[in-house]
Write an enzyme that holds these catalytic residues in place. Sequence first.
Site, PDB file in Angstrom:
ATOM      1  N   LYS A 191      36.034  45.068  42.343  1.00 38.06           N
ATOM      2  CA  LYS A 191      36.986  43.988  42.641  1.00 38.06           C
ATOM      3  C   LYS A 191      37.264  44.054  44.139  1.00 38.06           C
ATOM      4  CE  LYS A 191      39.730  40.682  41.156  1.00 38.06           C
ATOM      5  NZ  LYS A 191      39.186  39.380  40.750  1.00 38.06           N
ATOM      6  N   ASP A 223      35.541  40.158  37.203  1.00 37.40           N
ATOM      7  CA  ASP A 223      35.805  38.962  36.389  1.00 37.40           C
ATOM      8  C   ASP A 223      34.513  38.174  36.154  1.00 37.40           C
ATOM      9  OD1 ASP A 223      35.989  38.716  39.136  1.00 37.40           O
ATOM     10  OD2 ASP A 223      37.760  37.431  39.145  1.00 37.40           O
TER      11      ASP A 223
END
Length: 367
Positions: A191, A223
Amino acid sequence: MVTQYSIAVLPGDGIGTEVIAEAERVLEAVGDRFGIDFAMRRFPIGAAGVAAAGDPFPEETRAAVARADAVLLGAVGDPALDHAPRHLRPESGLLALRAQLGVFANLRPVTVLPALVDRSPLKADRLEGVDVLIVRELTGGLYYGEPRGREGEGASAVNTLRYSAAEIERVARVAFESARQRRRHVTSVDKANVLEVSQLWRETVTRVGQDYSDVRLDHLYVDTAAMRLVAGPQAFDVLLTENMFGDILSDEAAVLVGSLGLLPSASLGEGPGLFEPIHGSAPDIAGRDLANPIGAIATVALLLRHGLGLPEPAAAVEHAISLALEQGARTRDIAEAGAPALGTRAMGARIAGLIAEAQRSRAPVAR
Ligand code: NAD
């Protein structure tokens, strides 16, 4: 001369004890077929450790795993201890076991078997040929970082996400080495658009990747990776990630194969490896002969291959699992609604029987 290996068996709680009994049965069958003596001894962990010795990772178990050639674990967890103090919770025993063994790299192969394509909620054309190896960092990150705890009389709480470059480098090397045995492609998941720890992760993986110019490396945010894992799982070969992201993505990947009960894992470090199915203690089905033992039996294959360096017996176990499924053997979790299903013990016996049968069909005909 019969080779002997010492295996510390930690059945744990709930269905852990049921699936481990079948894993032991399969190890016995492998021993008979290949002339190997697996000296298996059982030790308590988790809620069973609390019941036996007031500790989720009792002293006796600590000493036994340090001496073993490999450790075979079922699962820990008991709803009765959900609100116990942290040092008495079953999961604390598991984290302490992983930390003691220093098993920093968790390997979770996710392979969609042709016989089970129809068991996944995903469309069959998305699943054909799916063969992903998730390499998850296991002894660092948010699950271990200090400080941690509740603050201000419990009204706020803190956990710490910390990684050193050295911790990232050693697990990245496992991923690149594994990719060399496969399709030579590593996807590193982080991330890095938000977290400094992820920026260090990405820099370090990129640097390590320069030593593996024969392996393609790309990076995904977690994600995006979560979406791609269900939208186009065939695109992944080795998926490398940190502890918490790996925990979540590997359960998501379980959906691809149709049941959590099918997936094995191997955790490797410097000393004895730790081998466990990825599922938990499943209190909702415990004690009813309903659990699928295939994840635990596939774990035996990983123990043989990665823990003891025995690729041929490992392949024999994997072959017996595939054959049982091709022949239509199904536990409740992977059976069609209303169709007959085998219990935990019957599935274990079926797979062990196929291993023994292969031996008999090879034996010279008696005259
Ligand atoms: P779980 O994996 O135990 O169960 C999730 C669901 O999958 C349940 O519906 C269960 O019936 C089903 N399932 C799991 N394994 C199966 C199998 N072999 N065959 C058929 N169905 C199976 O996860 P959970 O319910 O979130 O957790 C239960 C307990 O296990 C908790 O105490 C949790 O902390 C613990 N846990 C332990 C581990 C571990 O030991 N590594 C991992 C996950 C959860």
